[in-house]
Structure formats: structure tokens, C-alpha cells
Write an enzyme that holds these catalytic residues in place. Structure first.
Site, PDB file in Angstrom:
ATOM      1  CG  ASP A   9      53.172 -16.602  49.841  1.00  0.00           C
ATOM      2  OD1 ASP A   9      52.067 -17.015  49.444  1.00  0.00           O
ATOM      3  OD2 ASP A   9      53.715 -16.989  50.893  1.00  0.00           O
ATOM      4  CG  ASP A  11      48.940 -16.731  54.583  1.00  0.00           C
ATOM      5  OD1 ASP A  11      48.342 -15.637  54.675  1.00  0.00           O
ATOM      6  OD2 ASP A  11      48.363 -17.802  54.322  1.00  0.00           O
ATOM      7  N   GLY A  19      48.307 -19.697  61.131  1.00  0.00           N
ATOM      8  CA  GLY A  19      47.717 -20.972  60.734  1.00  0.00           C
ATOM      9  C   GLY A  19      46.779 -20.685  59.560  1.00  0.00           C
ATOM     10  CB  SER A  54      44.835 -25.835  50.530  1.00  0.00           C
ATOM     11  OG  SER A  54      45.485 -25.613  51.782  1.00  0.00           O
ATOM     12  CB  CYS A  90      45.031 -21.619  43.730  1.00  0.00           C
ATOM     13  SG  CYS A  90      44.615 -23.296  43.193  1.00  0.00           S
ATOM     14  CE  LYS A 109      51.755 -19.465  45.830  1.00  0.00           C
ATOM     15  NZ  LYS A 109      52.148 -18.322  46.692  1.00  0.00           N
ATOM     16  CG  ASP A 134      57.121 -17.839  53.372  1.00  0.00           C
ATOM     17  OD1 ASP A 134      56.860 -18.197  54.534  1.00  0.00           O
ATOM     18  OD2 ASP A 134      56.297 -17.928  52.441  1.00  0.00           O
TER      19      ASP A 134
END
Length: 316
Positions: A9, A11, A19, A54, A90, A109, A134
Site C-alpha cells: 500500500d 499511504d 489526507g 479515490s 485505482c 481494494k 495498514d
């Protein structure tokens, strides 16, 4: 031969998460991530980032800006001697505001689409690969792709698993511990060799000529009568025991002088004196209870003193 990979992953796994990042200047590596990533590379794993973005569908960042963010990430890692093999992301989100990206996707995911695509594109054996992240969505995506999974714990926003969500195979506090877990797993699955240590292969042993040692001529031993030997041994043993008892008696009789033993003897004599005084008070015509009790009390006290001094002396 298929490759193996570490799916990461982005972040809060590799970089800080303030953020939604929408500028390359916001990219900051987490402390201590480059050394474990370099070690995973040296172990033969490809490093593949798989990240939900997103923010693109939400209109926070464009794909062009996201490309600059990922270039900055690769630049920071390259400065530390680490290179990523591929970055998958994505941009789709069902509740997004950008129509182009407002849809569901197999790549998002917890769906395993990004991992499956990487497995096909890069010839990766997913069963020999790991998913590290995480969040529960990272773990579910890795499990559904057939990878082993490690959840990074200890983050400030660590998410809890919901009922029905698959749990991770392992938990770690940082990437350094991830490396240790993967090494431990690799050692545990190594099959022990069928050849014993220091044992030569059968073929080599057969090729070596057998060394024959001729028997040496020795003079025949004179037989010793068993009965006389046993009798001699018993007599020696009894003689040694008797001599040891004599030594112990001599040591006890002529032991060195001890002041505590002398005081104990004096106290013992005073005990007898107190007992005699007690008898005298007991047989006197005018019986007096108080002196009698006092004499008995002194006798008991002195007896205890005698025992105490004798115990203090103790065996040497």
C-alpha cells in the site's frame, strides 16, 4: 521461472498520509522505510505499489498530478538506492463526483484486481508473494489474490477488522519487522536435507576402498582366580572403611579448642546448678513458689543458651 513480489500500500505504508495528497511536494517518506525495502529487493522480491486513489474520482487531484506524485515517490526512493518495479492505482470510486471515474472497479481494494493484473503483467507467482498494508481492504485484497498478508499496526488511524473480514497472516509495527517475518517464514519452509551432517554420499563411500587393519598379536593374559580377586577387593574395602572411622574419631576427640563450645559447657553446668536449687526449694519445709519458678526459668534459659552456642560452633 515466476517472480515473487511484495505488494505495498502507499499511504501510511511507504509515505506519510496527511489526507488526500494533491501535490508532489507533499510526498514524504516514512522514517526507516528505505532500508527494509532495499533488503526485500536483495531477497529477490519485486516491489509493487497497489493504491486506491479515490481522490481522482472525488475531483481532488488529476491523473496528471497523481503521475507527478508517483514520480516524486520514485525519486525519493532512488536517492536512497531503492527502486520500485511498478505502481498500480485505482482512480475509480462509486460515489465520485467526476463522471468518468464514478463507477465500481475490480481494481479497487478490497477487490484483488490490481494484484491479479500485476501477476499477469509481471509473471508473478502470487502464492509466493506478500501483501503489506495498514487497512483491512489491503488484507482482503491480498487474501483474495492468494498472497500471504501482513497488516501494519501501530498507526494513528489503524482500522479495525469488521465481522467477516479476513484477518492478516501476520502483524507488524513497521517494514523492518515485515522483513523479519518474511525471513522467518522462508526459514520455516526450507526442507531439511536428507543427508546427515558430515555424512558422505553413498556413491562416494562405495568408491573408497575399505581399510583393513590386520589383527595384532598379543600375549595371552594370565587368568586371575575370580574368588581370590573378589576376596582381596572386599578385604581392602573393609580396611579402608575402618581406617576412615578411626580418623573421624580422632578428629572428634582432639578437635581444636572453640570458645563457643567452652561457653556452652559452662552454661550447661549452670543449668544443673539451677535444677539443684529448684529441687532444694521444692523439698524445703516452707515451699516458696517464686524462687522455684525463677530457678526453673533460669535453667530453661541457660539450656537454650548452651544449645545456641553449640549450634553456632557447628561442624567444620
Amino acid at each position: 521461472m515466476s517472480n515473487k513480489a511484495i505488494f505495498l500500500d502507499r499511504d501510511n505504508t511507504i509515505i506519510e498520509d496527511p489526507g488526500y495528497i494533491n501535490d508532489a511536494d507533499q510526498v514524504k517518506l516514512l522514517e526507516g522505510v528505505t532500508e527494509p525495502l532495499s533488503e526485500l529487493k536483495a531477497m529477490g522480491y519485486k516491489l509493487v505499489v497497489v493504491s486506491n486513489q479515490s481522490a481522482v474520482a472525488r475531483g481532488i487531484v488529476t491523473e496528471e498530478a497523481l503521475g507527478q506524485i508517483h514520480k516524486r515517490l520514485e525519486q525519493l526512493l532512488a536517492e536512497k538506492g531503492v527502486s520500485l518495479d511498478r505502481i498500480y492505482y485505482c482512480p475509480y470510486y462509486i460515489d465520485g463526483v467526476i463522471p468518468k471515474y464514478r463507477k465500481d472497479s475490480d481494481w479497487r481494494k478490497p477487490n484483488p484486481g490490481m494484484l491479479l493484473a500485476a501477476g499477469k503483467d509481471m509473471d508473478i507467482n502470487l502464492s509466493e508473494s506478500w501483501m503489506v498494508g495498514d487497512s483491512p481492504s489491503d488484507i482482503e485484497a491480498g487474501a483474495r489474490a492468494g498472497c500471504r498478508t501482513i497488516m501494519l499496526a501501530g498507526r494513528t488511524h489503524e482500522q479495525k477488522l469488521k465481522p467477516g473480514e479476513p484477518g492478516p497472516d501476520y502483524r507488524a509495527v513497521n517494514l523492518k519487522e515485515v522483513v523479519n517475518i518474511i525471513k522467518m517464514r522462508a526459514r520455516s519452509v526450507q526442507k531439511p536435507s536428507n543427508t546427515l551432517p558430515f555424512e558422505q554420499p553413498v556413491q562416494q563411500r562405495e568408491e573408497q576402498p575399505q581399510q583393513i587393519i590386520p589383527p595384532q598379536e598379543t600375549e595371552p593374559e594370565q587368568p586371575v582366580p575370580r574368588q581370590s580377586t573378589e576376596k582381596l577387593t572386599t578385604e581392602q574395602l573393609l580396611s579402608n572403611i575402618l581406617e576412615q572411622i578411626k580418623k573421624m574419631q580422632r578428629n572428634s576427640m582432639f578437635g581444636e579448642f572453640s570458645i563457643t563450645r567452652f561457653i556452652a559447657g559452662v552454661a550447661q553446668g549452670l543449668v544443673f546448678l539451677c535444677l539443684l536449687v529448684s529441687i532444694w526449694f521444692l523439698t524445703a519445709p516452707a515451699k516458696q513458689s517464686n524462687p522455684l519458678l525463677i530457678s526453673i526459668g533460669f535453667a530453661i534459659l541457660l539450656q537454650l543458651m548452651a544449645l545456641t552456642f553449640y549450634m553456632m560452633r557447628g561442624p567444620r
